[in-house]
Write an enzyme that holds these catalytic residues in place. Structure first.
Site, mmCIF file in Angstrom:
data_model
loop_
_atom_site.group_PDB
_atom_site.id
_atom_site.type_symbol
_atom_site.label_atom_id
_atom_site.label_comp_id
_atom_site.label_asym_id
_atom_site.label_seq_id
_atom_site.Cartn_x
_atom_site.Cartn_y
_atom_site.Cartn_z
ATOM 1 N N HIS A 14 10.033 -4.899 -64.919
ATOM 2 C CA HIS A 14 9.762 -4.234 -63.777
ATOM 3 C C HIS A 14 8.799 -4.987 -63.001
ATOM 4 C CE1 HIS A 14 8.602 -0.109 -61.741
ATOM 5 N NE2 HIS A 14 8.014 -0.908 -61.218
ATOM 6 N N HIS A 16 7.930 -6.000 -58.388
ATOM 7 C CA HIS A 16 8.425 -5.998 -56.964
ATOM 8 C C HIS A 16 7.915 -7.226 -56.342
ATOM 9 C CE1 HIS A 16 7.743 -1.473 -56.936
ATOM 10 N NE2 HIS A 16 7.166 -1.757 -57.947
ATOM 11 N N ASN A 42 12.542 -1.154 -53.657
ATOM 12 C CA ASN A 42 11.873 -0.352 -52.668
ATOM 13 C C ASN A 42 11.555 -1.164 -51.660
ATOM 14 O OD1 ASN A 42 9.605 -1.535 -54.380
ATOM 15 N ND2 ASN A 42 8.227 -0.017 -53.861
ATOM 16 N N LYS A 100 17.181 3.094 -59.824
ATOM 17 C CA LYS A 100 15.879 3.564 -59.900
ATOM 18 C C LYS A 100 15.885 5.037 -59.341
ATOM 19 C CE LYS A 100 11.538 3.160 -60.200
ATOM 20 N NZ LYS A 100 10.418 2.338 -60.379
ATOM 21 N N HIS A 137 10.685 6.441 -62.178
ATOM 22 C CA HIS A 137 9.173 6.670 -61.808
ATOM 23 C C HIS A 137 8.759 7.862 -61.988
ATOM 24 C CE1 HIS A 137 5.490 5.643 -59.060
ATOM 25 N NE2 HIS A 137 5.341 7.127 -59.454
ATOM 26 N N HIS A 175 6.648 2.154 -66.470
ATOM 27 C CA HIS A 175 4.969 2.274 -66.347
ATOM 28 C C HIS A 175 4.410 3.474 -66.782
ATOM 29 C CE1 HIS A 175 5.889 3.950 -62.547
ATOM 30 N NE2 HIS A 175 6.197 2.934 -62.098
ATOM 31 N N ASP A 248 4.955 -4.289 -63.282
ATOM 32 C CA ASP A 248 4.834 -3.632 -62.010
ATOM 33 C C ASP A 248 4.071 -4.475 -61.204
ATOM 34 O OD1 ASP A 248 5.285 -1.621 -60.341
ATOM 35 O OD2 ASP A 248 3.718 -0.220 -61.298
ATOM 36 N N HIS A 252 0.235 -6.595 -52.303
ATOM 37 C CA HIS A 252 -0.146 -6.151 -51.017
ATOM 38 C C HIS A 252 -1.130 -7.186 -50.573
ATOM 39 C CE1 HIS A 252 2.057 -2.151 -51.293
ATOM 40 N NE2 HIS A 252 1.612 -2.263 -52.642
#
Ligand code: DOR
Ligand code: ZN
Length: 346
Positions: A14, A16, A42, A100, A137, A175, A248, A252
């Site tokens: 998992h 991003h 996402n 997902k 999620h 998660h 996860d 950012h």
């Protein structure tokens, strides 16, 4: 005392990786440690078709010129209008590994998520029939449900009903953050598994408020009370094949985290395996790290185990406060503190 451990190369079930300049900046951290990774869809706009997933996979490999052996495993972002035929064809073609489920508005870029699981039952029935895993999620989004209860309420309101309706569907509860989730996964059949992040094994909810507000400890689902962290540590280090590694990692830029409305996400990719190793060491379970990191995930997904190895050495080092990756300034998990295991051969 064990000072060196060698394990099969792990996978991240998992992560991003984002897109554009951020993808270029962060993907090498994941590819340094992991052979394969389940890539979250996402993006903005989200990855909802096999064609867009294939194009995103190309962009990921273009961002990794030095890691040609890395395999991104793509996922489909489910919407109320998800197309069962496209998803099944994408799975058959080896483009989609899984799909997902983001409840609409549960987290970053989930506005197009599913408003009610009833809308996608046809897609889920098809996934059950073809053996395609559903990644969940697991949080309700109702504003009257306390944010710390959203995972436990999701189990009661959504997950229990879903497995009753589709008992053969393979589900990864992503998660997980609560003892209720551990109990649910433990008591469910072998088609139900869970990923656990390094941060939920290290921090409880106090970390978000330690001497002030700590945006770099904020992610979704939020960290919970200490009793939940302890339940997660027990589950991860238990040796149960139902639990496996999923970082996860959710980068950012620093200004988006340190803001009046800071983004959710912890960037743990730079030292993910080192972070897990610290937990397994503290729990006296280093002999179970390989199962959690490198064996249980592939077995659940029906994929071969990696053949090459990674070696870690007991060797304290300080994690820097910030990382400059391309134009992005990122704060890694464990910034400003020490880790006790270092990868010596990746
Ligand atoms: O903390 C999180 N960040 N949780 C998620 O579910 C999404 C992720 C992100 O994409 O930033
Ligand atoms: Zn995520």
């Amino acid at each position: 005392m064990t000072d060196t451990i060698t394990i099969r190369r792990p996978d991240d079930w998992h992560v991003h990786l984002r897109d554009g300049a951020m993808l270029e900046a962060v993907a090498p951290f994941t590819a340094r440690q992991f052979a394969r990774a389940i890539i979250m869809p996402n993006l903005s706009p989200p990855v909802t078709s096999a064609a867009s997933a294939a194009a995103y996979r190309e962009r990921i490999m273009t961002a990794l010129p030095d890691n040609p052996g890395f395999t991104p495993l793509m996922t489909c972002y489910l919407t109320d209008d998800a197309d069962a035929d496209d998803i099944a064809a994408g799975h058959a073609a080896g483009i989609f590994t899984a799909a997902k489920l983001y409840p609409a508005n549960a987290t970053t870029n989930s506005a197009h998520g599913v408003t009610d699981v009833a809308h996608i039952m046809g897609v889920l029935e098809r996934m059950q029939a073809i053996g395609m895993p559903l990644l969940v999620h697991g949080e309700v989004t109702d504003s009257d449900i306390d944010i710390f209860d959203r995972e436990a309420v999701f189990i009661e309101r959504v997950l229990e009903k879903l497995i009753a309706a589709l008992p053969g569907l393979k589900i990864v509860f992503e998660h997980i953050t609560t003892e209720q989730a551990v109990q649910f996964v433990d008591s469910a059949g072998p088609n139900i598994a869970a990923t656990i992040t390094p941060h939920h094994l290290h921090i409880n909810r106090n970390a978000m408020f330690a001497s002030g507000m700590r945006p770099h400890a904020y992610c979704l689902p939020v960290a919970k009370r200490e009793q939940h962290r302890l339940a997660l540590r027990k589950a991860a280090t238990s040796g149960s094949v139902k639990y496996f590694l999923g970082t996860d990692s959710a980068p950012h830029e620093i200004h988006a985290k340190e803001s009046a409305c800071g983004c959710a996400g912890i960037f743990n990719a730079p030292y993910a395996l080192e972070s897990y190793a610290a937990v397994f060491d503290e729990e006296g379970a280093l002999d179970r790290l390989e199962g959690f990191a490198s064996e249980h995930g592939p077995k659940f997904y029906g994929l071969p185990l990696n053949e090459d190895r990674v070696t870690l050495k007991r060797d304290n080092f300080a994690v820097s406060d910030k990382l400059q990756a391309g134009d992005a300034t990122l704060v890694p998990f464990h910034a400003g503190s020490e880790l006790i295991w270092r990868i010596v051969q990746a």
